[in-house]
Scaffold this motif. Structure first.
Motif, PDB file in Angstrom:
ATOM      1  N   ARG A 153       0.861  -1.194   0.000  1.00 46.60           N
ATOM      2  CA  ARG A 153       0.000   0.000   0.000  1.00 46.60           C
ATOM      3  C   ARG A 153       0.892   1.238   0.000  1.00 46.60           C
ATOM      4  N   ILE A 154       0.576   2.136  -0.901  1.00 45.37           N
ATOM      5  CA  ILE A 154       1.355   3.369  -1.005  1.00 45.37           C
ATOM      6  C   ILE A 154       0.421   4.557  -0.783  1.00 45.37           C
ATOM      7  N   ARG A 155       1.006   5.681  -0.400  1.00 46.82           N
ATOM      8  CA  ARG A 155       0.180   6.870  -0.172  1.00 46.82           C
ATOM      9  C   ARG A 155       0.557   7.949  -1.170  1.00 46.82           C
ATOM     10  N   ILE A 156      -0.447   8.425  -1.900  1.00 54.27           N
ATOM     11  CA  ILE A 156      -0.252   9.550  -2.810  1.00 54.27           C
ATOM     12  C   ILE A 156      -1.141  10.677  -2.299  1.00 54.27           C
ATOM     13  N   ARG A 157      -0.502  11.751  -1.853  1.00 54.66           N
ATOM     14  CA  ARG A 157      -1.220  12.811  -1.130  1.00 54.66           C
ATOM     15  C   ARG A 157      -1.926  12.198   0.079  1.00 54.66           C
ATOM     16  N   ARG A 158      -3.285  12.299   0.122  1.00 57.87           N
ATOM     17  CA  ARG A 158      -3.947  11.818   1.328  1.00 57.87           C
ATOM     18  C   ARG A 158      -4.518  10.406   1.199  1.00 57.87           C
ATOM     19  N   ASN A 159      -4.513   9.883  -0.047  1.00 55.45           N
ATOM     20  CA  ASN A 159      -5.164   8.594  -0.261  1.00 55.45           C
ATOM     21  C   ASN A 159      -4.166   7.447  -0.371  1.00 55.45           C
ATOM     22  N   TYR A 160      -4.630   6.261   0.025  1.00 53.67           N
ATOM     23  CA  TYR A 160      -3.808   5.057  -0.044  1.00 53.67           C
ATOM     24  C   TYR A 160      -4.233   4.215  -1.247  1.00 53.67           C
ATOM     25  N   TYR A 161      -3.259   3.604  -1.884  1.00 57.80           N
ATOM     26  CA  TYR A 161      -3.506   2.777  -3.072  1.00 57.80           C
ATOM     27  C   TYR A 161      -2.813   1.429  -2.889  1.00 57.80           C
ATOM     28  N   THR A 162      -3.404   0.400  -3.467  1.00 58.66           N
ATOM     29  CA  THR A 162      -2.800  -0.933  -3.423  1.00 58.66           C
ATOM     30  C   THR A 162      -2.163  -1.230  -4.780  1.00 58.66           C
ATOM     31  N   ILE A 163      -0.932  -1.696  -4.733  1.00 60.72           N
ATOM     32  CA  ILE A 163      -0.245  -2.053  -5.975  1.00 60.72           C
ATOM     33  C   ILE A 163      -0.821  -3.376  -6.479  1.00 60.72           C
ATOM     34  N   VAL A 164      -1.467  -3.335  -7.636  1.00 61.44           N
ATOM     35  CA  VAL A 164      -2.077  -4.564  -8.191  1.00 61.44           C
ATOM     36  C   VAL A 164      -1.291  -5.076  -9.401  1.00 61.44           C
ATOM     37  N   ASN A 195      -8.013  20.369   3.980  1.00 62.64           N
ATOM     38  CA  ASN A 195      -9.305  20.651   4.606  1.00 62.64           C
ATOM     39  C   ASN A 195      -9.429  22.094   5.067  1.00 62.64           C
ATOM     40  N   ASP A 196      -8.370  22.616   5.594  1.00 65.24           N
ATOM     41  CA  ASP A 196      -8.402  24.011   6.064  1.00 65.24           C
ATOM     42  C   ASP A 196      -8.662  24.971   4.906  1.00 65.24           C
ATOM     43  N   GLN A 201     -12.222  28.461   1.974  1.00 64.37           N
ATOM     44  CA  GLN A 201     -12.854  28.876   0.719  1.00 64.37           C
ATOM     45  C   GLN A 201     -14.380  28.969   0.887  1.00 64.37           C
ATOM     46  N   ARG A 202     -14.947  27.971   1.580  1.00 62.62           N
ATOM     47  CA  ARG A 202     -16.407  27.983   1.809  1.00 62.62           C
ATOM     48  C   ARG A 202     -16.809  29.200   2.641  1.00 62.62           C
ATOM     49  N   ARG A 203     -15.999  29.502   3.640  1.00 62.55           N
ATOM     50  CA  ARG A 203     -16.332  30.633   4.513  1.00 62.55           C
ATOM     51  C   ARG A 203     -16.305  31.944   3.728  1.00 62.55           C
ATOM     52  N   ALA A 225     -20.406  23.703  -4.509  1.00 63.61           N
ATOM     53  CA  ALA A 225     -20.273  22.403  -5.193  1.00 63.61           C
ATOM     54  C   ALA A 225     -19.357  22.506  -6.400  1.00 63.61           C
ATOM     55  N   SER A 226     -19.488  23.619  -7.130  1.00 68.24           N
ATOM     56  CA  SER A 226     -18.641  23.781  -8.334  1.00 68.24           C
ATOM     57  C   SER A 226     -17.179  23.970  -7.954  1.00 68.24           C
ATOM     58  N   GLN A 227     -16.990  24.559  -6.752  1.00 67.36           N
ATOM     59  CA  GLN A 227     -15.607  24.801  -6.337  1.00 67.36           C
ATOM     60  C   GLN A 227     -14.901  23.522  -5.870  1.00 67.36           C
ATOM     61  N   THR A 228     -15.646  22.537  -5.465  1.00 63.38           N
ATOM     62  CA  THR A 228     -15.023  21.329  -4.924  1.00 63.38           C
ATOM     63  C   THR A 228     -14.934  20.195  -5.952  1.00 63.38           C
ATOM     64  N   THR A 229     -15.463  20.406  -7.122  1.00 62.92           N
ATOM     65  CA  THR A 229     -15.287  19.387  -8.174  1.00 62.92           C
ATOM     66  C   THR A 229     -14.091  19.801  -9.041  1.00 62.92           C
ATOM     67  N   ASN A 230     -13.504  18.807  -9.688  1.00 66.91           N
ATOM     68  CA  ASN A 230     -12.286  19.050 -10.464  1.00 66.91           C
ATOM     69  C   ASN A 230     -12.492  18.560 -11.895  1.00 66.91           C
ATOM     70  N   PRO A 231     -13.042  19.364 -12.741  1.00 71.92           N
ATOM     71  CA  PRO A 231     -13.350  18.890 -14.102  1.00 71.92           C
ATOM     72  C   PRO A 231     -12.207  19.092 -15.079  1.00 71.92           C
TER      73      PRO A 231
END
Lengths: 401, 235
Positions: A153-164, A195-196, A201-203, A225-231
């Protein structure tokens, strides 16, 4: 006529071999430098070849996605897919970052690949272990140069991924191993705020009276909602149907869709001609410096060896040896030294330096041939000073008084 | 050129010109018959080395005449175009120290001259071995010079000087580094070889031990030679 140079080398072989080894290590470094350059070019070519794309559609007026940042909407691929001659158009993201594994981290180029399967542009073309990504999230395929293993399991930024799955020779133009993750994860990773920052940004948005109007209660939520999506993605990789002209389709996309499009040849020019141009110049400078140093060393060694034989040369001249015999003695020894040095250099570059060097070192046979010829030329030219000294020797020096 | 000794008439050598000119050789007259060994004796600065260099075709005399066999090689100017070939084929050199080529074995040190003259290696080595046998060093034929004693080295040097059967051999203090016994042995060898090959040998020496062995001696003083009859004692 016997070979005087050969006899001298056999007589004092230790001196020649040890000198040759010293020179050989220098030649080995020179060959390795050439190999590093070839490796950089090959890394760039591998990146293009393994992408499986014929065209790269990027943000207008940028050199993206490898040489400059490029950002385009992630629905652009639909418009390109519908164009005549386009077989496949897929989104892709690239992000060079530190990938964490336990206490260690590895610098890698994380590539977000669109859903599909093996053969889809952007996907690793083959695996050497494991399987391709099948889930939408948190699975990864890594190049073995990352030293990751299946199931880790590796971590990229905040998320963990499994090497498959593991693949080979999938590297960035700077030689960093590539790690493939699902596109959605990659988009989140690339544009993710902490998160901060999100809270801030929301505030700020909520505090803005233009976005938080009492008579439009849904407006604030819609904006947040538009600010938190990444299109966004970095590029669209396009594969052309057989029989169609990539340049023509690239022109069509540029004209009608208003993006910058690069063909494979143009992208190669960007990677090799621009991205690694400075490194190539640095390596060229090192090669020139090393060649000069090698020449100086060979010249000094041969000159010293010749000075040590002044009396013998005087005797040879006195008893009737031709100048060509004396010149042959010196040049042959110089070339022999170069040959010993080349063999030691080639062996050390191939068996010692290339395997342990942290970058990919590609030792091309043609480079070795060119190197060998250059060494022979350098050795011949380097013996000129010694030849001049030998030809100046007066045969009368052999007679006392 | 046939093997008929060497004849030198009124040989002169001047170094420099004008006020700084030095006459190293003023009047040198010598005649050495084939098979004869003569001594050349003189104090330091008398012109011995200059004479050897002129006879060895290493430097050009200023005037005079030199004949090798029945051919004029110098008559107020060189009459031979290729001095290198003249040295190789017609003049043998023996030096104060043997100056053997350290990276060639004994056979090849001797065979080098005929090889330089273009003879096949096998033939050159055969000549060399014949000569080494005559000089009683054939048992060291495969040895390197550094493995030889001083006397053996000098015998190999003599073999090298004689291998091309030159009409004249110039020996520059060949016994200087040797003790009396070995020095006399070297002179004995030179006498034998001179007779065997009909070679005229000039031995430059300061060595009191060997001077009585010469039948004829040339003294050189201030660049002028004087002939003297020697004791001719059998070495």
């Amino acid at each position: 006529m016997i070979s005087l140079a050969g006899r001298d080398i056999l007589h004092s072989w230790g001196k020649f071999v040890f000198t040759g080894i010293g020179l050989g290590l220098l030649i080995g470094v020179t060959l390795s430098m050439a190999g590093i350059y070839r490796g950089m070019v090959d890394d760039a070519k591998v990146l293009l070849d393994n992408s499986g794309a014929d065209l790269w559609v990027v943000q207008k007026d940028t050199l993206g996605p490898y040489a400059e940042s490029s950002s385009i909407y992630d629905d652009v691929w639909r418009r390109i897919q519908s164009m005549p001659g386009v077989e496949k158009a897929v989104n892709v993201t690239y992000l060079t970052t530190q990938v964490h594994h336990g206490r260690h981290d590895v610098r890698a180029m994380v590539s977000g690949i669109a859903p599909g399967g093996p053969g889809t542009p952007g996907w690793p073309p083959y695996l050497i272990a494991g399987r391709h990504i099948t889930r939408s999230h948190y699975e990864a395929v890594a190049d073995i140069a990352s030293k990751f293993k299946l199931g880790e399991r590796i971590r990229i930024r905040r998320n963990y991924y499994t090497i498959v799955g593991l693949t080979r020779r999938m590297v960035s133009s700077s030689g960093d191993p590539m790690i493939f993750i699902p596109l959605k994860d990659a988009q989140e990773t690339q544009f993710l705020k902490d998160n901060d920052a999100i809270w801030e940004q929301r505030r700020r948005t909520a505090a803005n009276p233009n976005f938080n109007k009492p008579n439009s209660p849904g407006l604030l939520n819609a904006i947040i909602a538009s600010q938190t999506t990444n299109p966004y993605v970095n590029a669209v990789l396009v594969r052309i149907k057989p029989g169609y002209n990539p340049e023509k389709i690239a022109q069509e996309i540029q004209r009608w869709k208003r993006f910058t499009v690069y063909t494979r040849a143009q992208m190669k020019e960007i990677l090799v001609g621009k991205l690694i141009a400075t490194s190539a110049r640095q390596i060229a400078m090192f090669l020139i410096i090393l060649s000069i140093v090698s020449s100086a060393i060979v010249a000094f060694i041969i000159y010293t060896l010749t000075l040590g034989k002044i009396r013998e040369i005087a005797v040879l001249k006195l008893i009737g040896a031709k100048n060509s015999t004396i010149i042959g003695l010196i040049v042959q020894q110089s070339i022999a030294l170069g040959v010993i040095g080349f063999v030691v250099g080639k062996v050390s570059a191939t068996l010692i330096m290339a395997p342990i060097f942290p970058k990919y070192v590609l030792l091309e046979p043609l480079d070795s041939v060119m190197g060998f010829i250059t060494i022979l030329i350098i050795c011949t030219l380097s013996s000129i000073i010694a030849i001049r000294a030998a030809l100046k020797v007066d045969p009368a020096e052999a007679i006392g008084g | 050129m046939s093997s008929k000794g060497i004849l030198i008439k009124n040989l002169k050598k001047r170094y420099g010109s004008g006020d700084t000119a030095v006459d190293a050789l003023k009047k040198v007259n010598m005649r050495i018959a084939p098979g004869e060994v003569v001594g050349l004796i003189g104090p330091s600065g008398s012109g011995k080395s200059t004479l050897l260099k002129c006879l060895g075709a290493v430097i050009e005399p200023t005037a005079g005449q030199m004949m090798l066999g029945n051919e004029i090689i110098y008559d107020n100017g060189w009459k031979v175009k290729d001095l290198r070939a003249l040295r190789r084929d017609h003049i043998g050199f023996i030096f104060q120290a043997p100056y053997l080529i350290p990276f060639l074995d004994v056979t090849d040190n001797v065979a080098l001259l005929p090889m330089l003259a273009g003879k096949p290696n096998s033939q050159a080595r055969k000549h060399a071995l014949d000569l080494l046998t005559a000089l009683d060093v054939a048992h060291r034929a495969k040895a390197m010079p550094s493995q030889l004693s001083g006397g053996e080295q000098q015998r190999v040097a003599i073999a090298r000087a004689l291998v091309n059967r030159p009409p004249v051999v110039l020996a520059d203090e060949p016994t200087a580094p040797l003790d009396s016994k070995r020095a006399l042995a070297v002179i004995r060898i030179l006498n034998n070889m001179a007779k065997k090959f009909e070679t005229a040998i000039i031995v430059v020496t300061h060595d009191e031990k060997i001077i009585p062995t010469f039948k004829r001696i040339y003294h050189i003083r201030d660049g002028v030679t004087y002939e003297e009859k020697g004791a001719g004692i059998e070495p």
